[in-house]
Design a protein around this motif. Structure first.
Motif, PDB file in Angstrom:
ATOM      1  N   LEU A   1     -14.655  -0.451 -18.172  1.00  0.00           N
ATOM      2  CA  LEU A   1     -13.784  -0.209 -17.417  1.00  0.00           C
ATOM      3  C   LEU A   1     -13.886  -0.469 -15.777  1.00  0.00           C
ATOM      4  CD1 LEU A   1     -11.202   2.708 -18.597  1.00  0.00           C
ATOM      5  CD2 LEU A   1     -11.055  -0.031 -18.599  1.00  0.00           C
ATOM      6  N   LEU A   2     -13.239  -1.246 -14.875  1.00  0.00           N
ATOM      7  CA  LEU A   2     -13.214  -1.242 -13.691  1.00  0.00           C
ATOM      8  C   LEU A   2     -11.979  -0.833 -12.968  1.00  0.00           C
ATOM      9  CD1 LEU A   2     -14.912  -2.429 -11.297  1.00  0.00           C
ATOM     10  CD2 LEU A   2     -13.255  -4.549 -11.907  1.00  0.00           C
ATOM     11  N   ALA A   3     -12.088   0.199 -12.115  1.00  0.00           N
ATOM     12  CA  ALA A   3     -10.697   0.823 -11.255  1.00  0.00           C
ATOM     13  C   ALA A   3     -10.568  -0.046 -10.189  1.00  0.00           C
ATOM     14  CB  ALA A   3     -10.974   2.259 -11.224  1.00  0.00           C
ATOM     15  N   LEU A   4      -9.300  -0.675  -9.934  1.00  0.00           N
ATOM     16  CA  LEU A   4      -9.114  -1.533  -9.019  1.00  0.00           C
ATOM     17  C   LEU A   4      -8.369  -0.629  -7.536  1.00  0.00           C
ATOM     18  CD1 LEU A   4      -7.856  -4.738 -10.621  1.00  0.00           C
ATOM     19  CD2 LEU A   4     -10.181  -4.040 -10.143  1.00  0.00           C
ATOM     20  N   PRO A   5      -8.493  -1.268  -6.423  1.00  0.00           N
ATOM     21  CA  PRO A   5      -7.767  -0.511  -5.351  1.00  0.00           C
ATOM     22  C   PRO A   5      -6.335  -0.265  -5.641  1.00  0.00           C
ATOM     23  CG  PRO A   5      -9.285  -2.190  -4.663  1.00  0.00           C
ATOM     24  CD  PRO A   5      -9.236  -2.498  -5.980  1.00  0.00           C
ATOM     25  N   MET A   6      -6.029   0.985  -5.277  1.00  0.00           N
ATOM     26  CA  MET A   6      -4.515   1.306  -5.341  1.00  0.00           C
ATOM     27  C   MET A   6      -4.031   1.967  -4.140  1.00  0.00           C
ATOM     28  SD  MET A   6      -2.912   0.306  -8.127  1.00  0.00           S
ATOM     29  CE  MET A   6      -1.729   1.430  -8.699  1.00  0.00           C
ATOM     30  N   SER A   7      -4.496   1.520  -2.960  1.00  0.00           N
ATOM     31  CA  SER A   7      -4.177   2.059  -1.835  1.00  0.00           C
ATOM     32  C   SER A   7      -2.853   1.893  -1.325  1.00  0.00           C
ATOM     33  CB  SER A   7      -5.072   1.692  -0.611  1.00  0.00           C
ATOM     34  OG  SER A   7      -4.600   1.894   0.873  1.00  0.00           O
ATOM     35  N   HIS A   8      -1.969   2.557  -1.137  1.00  0.00           N
ATOM     36  CA  HIS A   8      -0.374   2.476  -0.726  1.00  0.00           C
ATOM     37  C   HIS A   8      -0.289   1.592   0.298  1.00  0.00           C
ATOM     38  CE1 HIS A   8       1.459   5.864  -3.158  1.00  0.00           C
ATOM     39  NE2 HIS A   8       0.240   5.838  -3.378  1.00  0.00           N
ATOM     40  N   ASN A   9      -1.358   1.352   1.173  1.00  0.00           N
ATOM     41  CA  ASN A   9      -1.114   0.441   2.381  1.00  0.00           C
ATOM     42  C   ASN A   9      -1.488  -1.002   2.214  1.00  0.00           C
ATOM     43  OD1 ASN A   9      -0.634   2.805   4.087  1.00  0.00           O
ATOM     44  ND2 ASN A   9      -2.943   3.115   4.271  1.00  0.00           N
ATOM     45  N   MET A  10      -1.969  -1.296   0.590  1.00  0.00           N
ATOM     46  CA  MET A  10      -2.327  -2.640   0.401  1.00  0.00           C
ATOM     47  C   MET A  10      -1.125  -3.647   0.573  1.00  0.00           C
ATOM     48  SD  MET A  10      -4.492  -2.290  -3.274  1.00  0.00           S
ATOM     49  CE  MET A  10      -5.061  -3.808  -2.946  1.00  0.00           C
ATOM     50  N   THR A  11      -1.547  -4.919   1.126  1.00  0.00           N
ATOM     51  CA  THR A  11      -0.352  -5.674   1.055  1.00  0.00           C
ATOM     52  C   THR A  11      -0.536  -6.653  -0.191  1.00  0.00           C
ATOM     53  OG1 THR A  11      -1.803  -7.354   2.217  1.00  0.00           O
ATOM     54  CG2 THR A  11      -0.458  -5.819   3.505  1.00  0.00           C
TER      55      THR A  11
ATOM     56  N   GLU B   1      -6.042   5.901  -0.646  1.00  0.00           N
ATOM     57  CA  GLU B   1      -5.935   6.679   0.581  1.00  0.00           C
ATOM     58  C   GLU B   1      -4.774   7.614   0.507  1.00  0.00           C
ATOM     59  OE1 GLU B   1      -6.775   4.172   4.698  1.00  0.00           O
ATOM     60  OE2 GLU B   1      -5.527   3.019   3.535  1.00  0.00           O
ATOM     61  N   PRO B   2      -4.870   8.800   0.769  1.00  0.00           N
ATOM     62  CA  PRO B   2      -3.873   9.759   0.726  1.00  0.00           C
ATOM     63  C   PRO B   2      -2.743   9.266   1.627  1.00  0.00           C
ATOM     64  CG  PRO B   2      -6.061  10.990   1.398  1.00  0.00           C
ATOM     65  CD  PRO B   2      -6.201   9.424   1.554  1.00  0.00           C
ATOM     66  N   VAL B   3      -1.682   9.526   1.148  1.00  0.00           N
ATOM     67  CA  VAL B   3      -0.256   9.147   1.787  1.00  0.00           C
ATOM     68  C   VAL B   3      -0.068   9.706   3.197  1.00  0.00           C
ATOM     69  CG1 VAL B   3       2.067   8.390   1.298  1.00  0.00           C
ATOM     70  CG2 VAL B   3       0.435   8.345  -0.464  1.00  0.00           C
ATOM     71  N   LEU B   4      -1.131   9.716   3.802  1.00  0.00           N
ATOM     72  CA  LEU B   4      -0.602  10.424   5.210  1.00  0.00           C
ATOM     73  C   LEU B   4      -1.004   9.520   6.391  1.00  0.00           C
ATOM     74  CD1 LEU B   4      -2.865  13.766   4.440  1.00  0.00           C
ATOM     75  CD2 LEU B   4      -0.408  13.481   4.434  1.00  0.00           C
ATOM     76  N   SER B   5      -1.513   8.427   6.019  1.00  0.00           N
ATOM     77  CA  SER B   5      -2.019   7.514   7.465  1.00  0.00           C
ATOM     78  C   SER B   5      -1.913   6.116   6.800  1.00  0.00           C
ATOM     79  CB  SER B   5      -3.599   7.805   7.729  1.00  0.00           C
ATOM     80  OG  SER B   5      -4.409   7.523   6.713  1.00  0.00           O
ATOM     81  N   ASN B   6      -1.690   5.205   7.762  1.00  0.00           N
ATOM     82  CA  ASN B   6      -1.699   3.803   7.507  1.00  0.00           C
ATOM     83  C   ASN B   6      -2.716   3.017   8.335  1.00  0.00           C
ATOM     84  OD1 ASN B   6      -0.644   1.132   7.082  1.00  0.00           O
ATOM     85  ND2 ASN B   6       1.095   1.324   7.983  1.00  0.00           N
ATOM     86  N   ASN B   7      -3.670   2.758   7.739  1.00  0.00           N
ATOM     87  CA  ASN B   7      -5.084   2.167   8.455  1.00  0.00           C
ATOM     88  C   ASN B   7      -5.524   3.182   9.671  1.00  0.00           C
ATOM     89  OD1 ASN B   7      -4.831  -0.011   6.779  1.00  0.00           O
ATOM     90  ND2 ASN B   7      -3.469  -1.130   8.070  1.00  0.00           N
ATOM     91  N   GLY B   8      -5.511   4.253   9.412  1.00  0.00           N
ATOM     92  CA  GLY B   8      -5.898   5.257  10.451  1.00  0.00           C
ATOM     93  C   GLY B   8      -4.854   5.889  11.231  1.00  0.00           C
TER      94      GLY B   8
ATOM     95  N   HIS C   1      -6.611  16.749  -5.882  1.00  0.00           N
ATOM     96  CA  HIS C   1      -8.000  16.039  -5.323  1.00  0.00           C
ATOM     97  C   HIS C   1      -7.278  14.818  -4.612  1.00  0.00           C
ATOM     98  CE1 HIS C   1     -11.323  13.109  -4.949  1.00  0.00           C
ATOM     99  NE2 HIS C   1     -11.977  14.398  -5.212  1.00  0.00           N
ATOM    100  N   PRO C   2      -7.862  14.352  -3.431  1.00  0.00           N
ATOM    101  CA  PRO C   2      -7.600  13.234  -2.606  1.00  0.00           C
ATOM    102  C   PRO C   2      -7.409  11.847  -3.584  1.00  0.00           C
ATOM    103  CG  PRO C   2      -9.057  14.275  -1.324  1.00  0.00           C
ATOM    104  CD  PRO C   2      -9.208  14.901  -2.649  1.00  0.00           C
ATOM    105  N   ARG C   3      -7.892  11.575  -4.672  1.00  0.00           N
ATOM    106  CA  ARG C   3      -7.593  10.383  -5.537  1.00  0.00           C
ATOM    107  C   ARG C   3      -6.347  10.617  -6.298  1.00  0.00           C
ATOM    108  NH1 ARG C   3     -11.680   7.278  -9.007  1.00  0.00           N
ATOM    109  NH2 ARG C   3      -9.930   6.215  -9.479  1.00  0.00           N
ATOM    110  N   LYS C   4      -5.609  11.889  -6.348  1.00  0.00           N
ATOM    111  CA  LYS C   4      -4.571  12.228  -7.222  1.00  0.00           C
ATOM    112  C   LYS C   4      -3.321  11.435  -6.468  1.00  0.00           C
ATOM    113  CE  LYS C   4      -7.390  13.817 -10.359  1.00  0.00           C
ATOM    114  NZ  LYS C   4      -8.836  13.588  -9.420  1.00  0.00           N
ATOM    115  N   ILE C   5      -2.208  11.915  -7.446  1.00  0.00           N
ATOM    116  CA  ILE C   5      -0.832  11.085  -6.864  1.00  0.00           C
ATOM    117  C   ILE C   5      -0.508  11.827  -5.715  1.00  0.00           C
ATOM    118  CG2 ILE C   5       1.491  10.874  -7.688  1.00  0.00           C
ATOM    119  CD1 ILE C   5      -0.247   9.360  -9.007  1.00  0.00           C
ATOM    120  N   ILE C   6      -0.594  13.149  -5.616  1.00  0.00           N
ATOM    121  CA  ILE C   6      -0.256  14.215  -4.563  1.00  0.00           C
ATOM    122  C   ILE C   6      -1.519  14.832  -4.120  1.00  0.00           C
ATOM    123  CG2 ILE C   6       2.148  13.965  -4.377  1.00  0.00           C
ATOM    124  CD1 ILE C   6       2.128  16.945  -5.498  1.00  0.00           C
TER     125      ILE C   6
END
Length: 382
Positions: free
Chosen positions: A352-362, A11-18, A191-196
């Motif tokens: 290869l399997l890309a795992l979730p890396m959303s910043h909001n993950m616990t 998720e772009p680092v702009l929101s926290n669960n919406g 792009h939205p999947r990139k670092i910024i």
């Protein structure tokens, strides 16, 4: 076990669960400022973004453009690379890397990659060089910076250029040097999947004054100011980034170190959790590399299991993805020249399997991801 809410790949680092974060609120303020100014096309925010980005990566010049694919094409054009020339490209990469070469009129030459770092196999680069080779495009894949020193040695020995595809690697470092300062020209993606992110967008960095001037001209129709007037000195086109997107980029750039620290934290947590699962290999990095983990992609060592994991994890509300593509297996590149065996690229494409890396993950989210992987593999093994 199904996730109680969707666990996002990123998720772009702009929101926290919406819900809007302070960073997102600041972005809105910056956009409002641009809108009120009435200057929406390339403008003062672009210049500020370029200056701060160049300073961050340690380059003399940074030039905003509309995306990274365009950045790669412009880089090749500025270097005079076109019909009759060959450009070495790793086979395991997004198609855009090779497509930029083809749009510039040159011929990509596909080379295999390392099975552990996912970057180009440096030992196979020299075998791909011919009298027509003009450039090497190494890709720092997934945020893992490549060791540029042996590539620079080949550049000097054979009189080549290096244009780095660093779409995924803003903030990455190798032996203390930041990506963006090690190649002749480096190209980044927002792009939205990139670092910024700026939604869509790209940046080109270089230390060469002449190339920087040409890049700025070509992305704006080939124009150049002379004695207070514009002259069109070349056949360029419109590859500008808007003032609005640059404003978004500025706010993102302010938080980049915090963003990268969070990605490294998530990656290290995954590394620990995966230690208990046989048949899953975490991403590797050189001890001199600062990996920023734009993508955290594990290698599934059990034949046929990767696609099962893709399907079943998605059904449980966990977003996962393949790593990227083996270009030689895609119809668009069926007739593209290849240098040697591309077996590692094929293995990575299939496993290869890309795992979730959303910043909001616990931590609980990550534990759920790994628990599901473990359960699926146990059922797969029977």
């Amino acid at each position: 076990m199904k996730a109680s809410r969707r666990i996002r790949l990123i998720e772009p680092v702009l929101s926290n669960n919406g819900k809007l974060t302070p960073l997102g609120e600041k972005v809105l303020c910056e956009i409002e400022e641009v809108l009120k100014s009435g200057w929406l096309t390339e403008g003062d925010k672009n210049r500020e973004f370029e200056e701060k980005f160049a300073e961050y990566v340690g380059a003399k010049h940074a030039i905003t453009v509309c995306n990274c694919t365009v950045a790669l094409e412009l880089a090749l054009r500025v270097l005079g690379i076109g019909p009759g020339d060959e450009v070495i490209v790793p086979d395991f990469t997004h198609p855009a890397t090779a497509q930029a070469v083809m749009w510039a009129g040159a011929e990509p030459v596909l080379v295999d990659v390392d099975l552990y770092t996912y970057n180009v196999d440096i030992g196979k680069l020299e075998d791909a060089i011919t009298e027509r080779t003009k450039c090497i495009i190494p890709v720092s894949w997934g945020g893992n910076p490549i060791n540029m020193k042996p590539i620079r040695k080949l550049k000097d020995e054979y009189g080549l250029y290096i244009v780095e595809d660093a779409a995924c690697s803003i903030g990455a470092e190798y032996d203390g040097e930041k990506t963006g300062s090690m190649a002749d020209i480096t190209c980044f993606s927002f792009h939205p999947r990139k670092i910024i992110t700026t939604g869509e967008g790209g940046m080109i960095t270089t230390d060469n004054d002449e190339w920087a001037e040409k890049l700025r001209s070509l992305k704006k129709f080939g124009e150049r100011p002379v004695d207070g007037k514009l002259e069109f000195i070349a056949c360029g086109t419109n590859f500008k980034m808007s003032n609005i997107l640059a404003a978004v980029g500025l706010v993102q750039l302010e938080a980049i170190d915090e963003i990268i620290d969070r990605r490294i934290e998530l990656a290290e947590s995954y590394n620990q959790l995966l230690a208990e699962i046989e048949g899953i290999r975490p991403p590797m990095r050189d001890e001199k590399a600062k990996h920023v983990y734009q993508t955290y992609a594990v290698y599934v060592e059990i034949e046929g299991a990767r696609d099962v994991l893709l399907r079943e994890l998605r059904a449980q509300g966990i977003e996962v993805q393949i790593g990227t593509y083996a270009l030689h297996l895609q119809p668009a590149f069926r007739d593209v020249k290849r240098a040697g065996n591309l077996k590692n690229s094929k293995l990575l494409y299939e496993n290869l399997l890309a795992l979730p890396m959303s910043h909001n993950m616990t931590k609980e989210d990550q534990e759920l991801v790994i628990s599901n992987i473990k359960d699926i593999l146990e059922r797969f093994r029977g």
